[in-house]
Design a protein around this motif. Structure first.
Motif, short mmCIF file in Angstrom:
data_model
loop_
_atom_site.label_atom_id
_atom_site.label_comp_id
_atom_site.label_asym_id
_atom_site.label_seq_id
_atom_site.Cartn_x
_atom_site.Cartn_y
_atom_site.Cartn_z
N ILE A 108 -6.04 0.95 3.14
CA ILE A 108 -4.63 0.58 3.25
C ILE A 108 -4.48 -0.93 3.40
CG2 ILE A 108 -2.60 0.67 4.77
CD1 ILE A 108 -3.32 3.59 5.33
N LEU A 109 -5.38 -1.52 4.16
CA LEU A 109 -5.29 -2.98 4.35
C LEU A 109 -5.71 -3.73 3.09
CD1 LEU A 109 -6.40 -3.42 8.04
CD2 LEU A 109 -4.14 -3.75 7.08
N GLY A 110 -6.24 -2.98 2.13
CA GLY A 110 -6.36 -3.59 0.83
C GLY A 110 -7.73 -3.81 0.28
N ARG A 147 -3.60 3.18 -2.86
CA ARG A 147 -4.05 2.48 -1.65
C ARG A 147 -4.05 3.39 -0.43
NH1 ARG A 147 -2.57 -3.00 -1.65
NH2 ARG A 147 -3.02 -3.00 0.56
N GLY A 148 -3.34 4.51 -0.54
CA GLY A 148 -3.43 5.50 0.53
C GLY A 148 -2.44 5.31 1.66
N GLY A 149 -1.42 4.47 1.42
CA GLY A 149 -0.41 4.27 2.45
C GLY A 149 0.34 5.55 2.79
N ALA A 150 0.42 6.46 1.81
CA ALA A 150 1.13 7.72 2.03
C ALA A 150 0.49 8.51 3.17
CB ALA A 150 1.13 8.55 0.75
N THR A 168 0.92 9.94 -5.54
CA THR A 168 2.38 9.97 -5.71
C THR A 168 3.11 9.09 -4.68
OG1 THR A 168 2.57 11.97 -4.40
CG2 THR A 168 2.43 12.25 -6.78
N GLY A 169 2.41 8.47 -3.79
CA GLY A 169 3.00 7.47 -2.90
C GLY A 169 4.17 7.98 -2.08
N GLN A 170 5.27 7.22 -2.15
CA GLN A 170 6.43 7.51 -1.30
C GLN A 170 7.01 8.91 -1.50
OE1 GLN A 170 8.22 5.38 0.87
NE2 GLN A 170 7.00 3.55 0.61
N ASP A 171 6.92 9.43 -2.74
CA ASP A 171 7.45 10.77 -3.00
C ASP A 171 6.81 11.81 -2.11
OD1 ASP A 171 9.15 10.03 -4.89
OD2 ASP A 171 7.99 10.74 -6.61
N SER A 172 5.51 11.65 -1.91
CA SER A 172 4.80 12.66 -1.13
C SER A 172 5.27 12.67 0.32
CB SER A 172 3.29 12.44 -1.21
OG SER A 172 2.97 11.17 -0.72
N ALA A 209 0.84 -1.21 0.00
CA ALA A 209 0.00 0.00 0.00
C ALA A 209 0.86 1.25 0.00
CB ALA A 209 -0.92 0.00 1.21
N ASP A 210 2.21 1.06 -0.11
CA ASP A 210 3.12 2.20 -0.21
C ASP A 210 3.38 2.92 1.11
OD1 ASP A 210 4.74 3.00 -2.16
OD2 ASP A 210 3.26 4.10 -3.34
N VAL A 211 3.19 2.21 2.20
CA VAL A 211 3.54 2.81 3.50
C VAL A 211 5.06 2.77 3.62
CG1 VAL A 211 3.27 2.63 6.01
CG2 VAL A 211 1.38 1.95 4.50
N ALA A 212 5.65 3.87 4.11
CA ALA A 212 7.11 3.95 4.22
C ALA A 212 7.63 2.89 5.21
CB ALA A 212 7.53 5.34 4.66
N LEU A 213 8.80 2.33 4.90
CA LEU A 213 9.34 1.22 5.68
C LEU A 213 9.47 1.49 7.19
CD1 LEU A 213 10.37 -1.69 5.62
CD2 LEU A 213 12.64 -0.82 5.07
#
Ligand code: GDP
Length: 295
Positions: free
Chosen positions: A293-295, A254-257, A224-228, A41-45
């Motif tokens: 986020i959970l999908g 997915r809104g992980g950002a 924009t995911g991780q970039d944002s 979901a593109d959540v940062a590590l």
């Protein structure tokens, strides 16, 4: 609440929910699946790691594993932890002397101008406020005109355009007009760039110092995911922000950002942009983003 779960994650959590006794290793295995879902979901590590550590710690707690329905409790912990980390939605802060200055910042194309008009409409309709819009974007051709058209079409107040005026002067003139004409709030739409640069940051900082905003809202694009996340970090450090407006959640991101930005900046997500139209904005609800986020 669980209807948005992906088959894979939903299956794992479902299995867990139905089981009787659970061992610590069952919980750890389920958490590995949750971890993959969050990364997808593109959540940062670093945020994923914090999440998994917190959720695992709570889930292997003795009272959970020894309870009658340990599986259900673990599923609930995953959801609660996600909601907890997303934080509560908060409305725009207007607790300052009128006219309350609200600064809109972000990269070009993030949806800043549209969101400025959307927030003006929200404050007008939902909170019965008189709002003045002003564009400080003297660089992008037609940016000032774009905000004027949005304001005129929707009966919102707009600062008249004066060609050749610098952003700090425009901001001061907007505040003057706001005071003289009895506005409750003044929304200042600043210029964006394609990438973060020092010039952009120092201009925004100068405007901030000139008007002392009650809110500095960072507008970022959910697509924009991780970039944002990097953008949010930079703005939070260099300018200081008080809230986040997440746009384009009508897309398939997915809104992980949202989770990463909330954690990394410590600022609440205040509004969600749900479409191109000016009334397509809604308050942030952690439940909705959590299931996404959970999908
Ligand atoms: P700015 O450069 O940051 O001021 O960005 P704009 O406000 O001009 O927006 C860029 C484009 O994104 C425009 O075509 C908007 O209509 C569109 N846009 C803004 N917010 C949203 C949103 O929440 N959903 C969708 N689908 N489009 C949006």
């Amino acid at each position: 609440m669980f209807e948005g779960l992906s088959d894979r994650l939903g299956g794992v959590l479902d299995k867990l929910r139905k089981r009787g006794a659970l061992k610590e290793s069952d919980v750890k295995e389920a958490m590995r699946e949750v971890r993959v879902a969050l990364l997808e979901a593109d959540v940062a590590l670093p945020v994923v790691k914090t999440f998994i550590t917190n959720a695992t710690e709570r889930a292997v707690g003795s009272d959970v594993l020894r309870s009658v329905t340990p599986g259900q409790m673990v599923v609930k912990i995953v959801h609660d932890e996600l909601k907890n980390m997303l934080g509560e939605g908060e409305d725009i802060n207007l607790a300052a002397a009128a006219p309350v200055p609200i600064l809109m910042v972000g990269l070009q194309g993030s949806g800043k101008t549209t969101s400025s008009a959307k927030i003006a409409l929200h404050l007008t309709k939902k909170r019965n406020k008189k709002v003045l819009l002003a564009s400080l974007d003297i660089y992008r051709p037609a940016a000032q005109q774009q905000l004027k058209v949005l304001a005129d079409d929707n009966g919102l107040g707009i600062l008249p355009i004066v060609m050749g005026e610098k952003p700090v002067s425009i901001a001061k003139r907007a505040m003057d007009m706001g005071r003289k004409e009895g506005y409750d709030a003044v929304i200042l739409d600043t210029a964006g760039r394609l990438h973060i640069d020092m010039e952009l940051m120092s201009e925004v900082a100068q405007i901030r110092d000139a008007v002392n905003p009650a809110e500095t809202l960072l507008v970022t694009d959910a697509m924009t995911g991780q970039d944002s996340v990097n953008v949010a970090k930079e703005f939070a450090e260099k300018v200081g922000i008080t809230g986040i407006v997440l746009t384009r959640i009508d897309g398939d991101a997915r809104g992980g950002a949202a989770l990463s930005m909330r954690q990394i900046t410590g600022c609440p997500i205040k509004m969600l942009g749900t479409g191109e139209k000016i009334d397509e904005m809604e308050a942030f609800h952690p439940d909705r983003i959590a299931s996404r986020i959970l999908g």
